[in-house]
Design a protein around this motif. Structure first.
Motif, PDB file in Angstrom:
ATOM      1  N   GLY A   1      -3.949   2.071 -28.281  1.00 18.74           N
ATOM      2  CA  GLY A   1      -4.943   2.302 -27.239  1.00 18.74           C
ATOM      3  C   GLY A   1      -4.514   1.716 -25.904  1.00 18.74           C
ATOM      4  N   ALA A   2      -3.977   0.503 -25.937  1.00 22.61           N
ATOM      5  CA  ALA A   2      -3.529  -0.144 -24.697  1.00 22.61           C
ATOM      6  C   ALA A   2      -2.390   0.643 -24.056  1.00 22.61           C
ATOM      7  CB  ALA A   2      -3.096  -1.578 -24.981  1.00 22.61           C
ATOM      8  N   ARG A   3      -1.456   1.111 -24.865  1.00 21.71           N
ATOM      9  CA  ARG A   3      -0.325   1.881 -24.324  1.00 21.71           C
ATOM     10  C   ARG A   3      -0.795   3.208 -23.739  1.00 21.71           C
ATOM     11  NH1 ARG A   3       3.716   2.829 -21.360  1.00 21.71           N
ATOM     12  NH2 ARG A   3       5.358   4.121 -22.214  1.00 21.71           N
ATOM     13  N   CYS A   4      -1.729   3.874 -24.428  1.00 27.19           N
ATOM     14  CA  CYS A   4      -2.261   5.139 -23.911  1.00 27.19           C
ATOM     15  C   CYS A   4      -3.039   4.906 -22.616  1.00 27.19           C
ATOM     16  CB  CYS A   4      -3.140   5.820 -24.956  1.00 27.19           C
ATOM     17  SG  CYS A   4      -2.209   6.555 -26.307  1.00 27.19           S
ATOM     18  N   GLU A   5      -3.825   3.839 -22.574  1.00 24.66           N
ATOM     19  CA  GLU A   5      -4.553   3.508 -21.337  1.00 24.66           C
ATOM     20  C   GLU A   5      -3.580   3.247 -20.192  1.00 24.66           C
ATOM     21  OE1 GLU A   5      -7.791   3.100 -20.247  1.00 24.66           O
ATOM     22  OE2 GLU A   5      -8.537   4.013 -22.088  1.00 24.66           O
ATOM     23  N   GLU A   6      -2.490   2.557 -20.486  1.00 22.20           N
ATOM     24  CA  GLU A   6      -1.465   2.286 -19.474  1.00 22.20           C
ATOM     25  C   GLU A   6      -0.881   3.595 -18.947  1.00 22.20           C
ATOM     26  OE1 GLU A   6       3.055   0.746 -19.797  1.00 22.20           O
ATOM     27  OE2 GLU A   6       1.551  -0.568 -20.711  1.00 22.20           O
ATOM     28  N   LEU A   7      -0.590   4.515 -19.846  1.00 25.58           N
ATOM     29  CA  LEU A   7      -0.028   5.805 -19.443  1.00 25.58           C
ATOM     30  C   LEU A   7      -1.017   6.625 -18.629  1.00 25.58           C
ATOM     31  CD1 LEU A   7       1.810   6.730 -22.755  1.00 25.58           C
ATOM     32  CD2 LEU A   7       2.899   6.260 -20.537  1.00 25.58           C
ATOM     33  N   THR A   8      -2.289   6.620 -19.023  1.00 22.46           N
ATOM     34  CA  THR A   8      -3.277   7.388 -18.262  1.00 22.46           C
ATOM     35  C   THR A   8      -3.505   6.761 -16.891  1.00 22.46           C
ATOM     36  OG1 THR A   8      -5.175   6.217 -19.213  1.00 22.46           O
ATOM     37  CG2 THR A   8      -4.458   8.249 -20.314  1.00 22.46           C
ATOM     38  N   GLY A   9      -3.353   5.455 -16.804  1.00 19.50           N
ATOM     39  CA  GLY A   9      -3.509   4.777 -15.522  1.00 19.50           C
ATOM     40  C   GLY A   9      -2.412   5.113 -14.541  1.00 19.50           C
TER      41      GLY A   9
END
Length: 125
Positions: free
Chosen positions: A29-37
């Motif tokens: 989740g953290a990695r996906c949030e980083e990518l979407t950011g």
């Protein structure tokens, strides 16, 4: 961990790990949030390698959908196994986030049908 398959224009395709569960859901989740950011309007989760998905993994996908929705982005889920598609339907999640049969279909297809109707009724268009 997740692997970025494609990053082109405003689209990112990420391949999920074989297991998305309590042990790794927060990292995924953290990695996906980083990518979407980092920008982009369309985010495709490639679930073609997912062999095990528990409630923690499902929660991460829903949280990512909400985060993208707040940024006027789109999340698409692709290539989920038949078993987990059935679970997805039983939970009623297919009305919020439809599953595309392949990554290519997810890249081509606009949000239509039940998913669009549900998003519209919830004010998420």
């Amino acid at each position: 961990m997740v692997r970025v398959r494609i990053r082109h224009g405003d689209t990112t395709v990420v391949r999920l790990p074989t297991r998305l569960d309590y042990d790794n859901a927060s990292d995924v989740g953290a990695r996906c949030e980083e990518l979407t950011g980092q920008g982009g309007g369309t985010f495709v989760l490639d679930a073609s390698e997912v062999q095990y998905l528990d409630s923690s993994g499902i929660s991460v996908i829903i949280a990512l959908w909400r985060a993208l929705d707040h940024r006027a982005g789109t999340l698409r889920l692709a290539a989920l196994s038949d078993h987990y598609q059935q679970v997805w339907r039983l939970l009623g999640l297919d009305t919020l986030l439809p599953v595309f049969p392949t990554v290519n279909a997810a890249l081509r297809g606009p949000l239509t049908g039940e998913g669009a109707d549900a998003a519209e009724s919830l004010g998420h268009t």
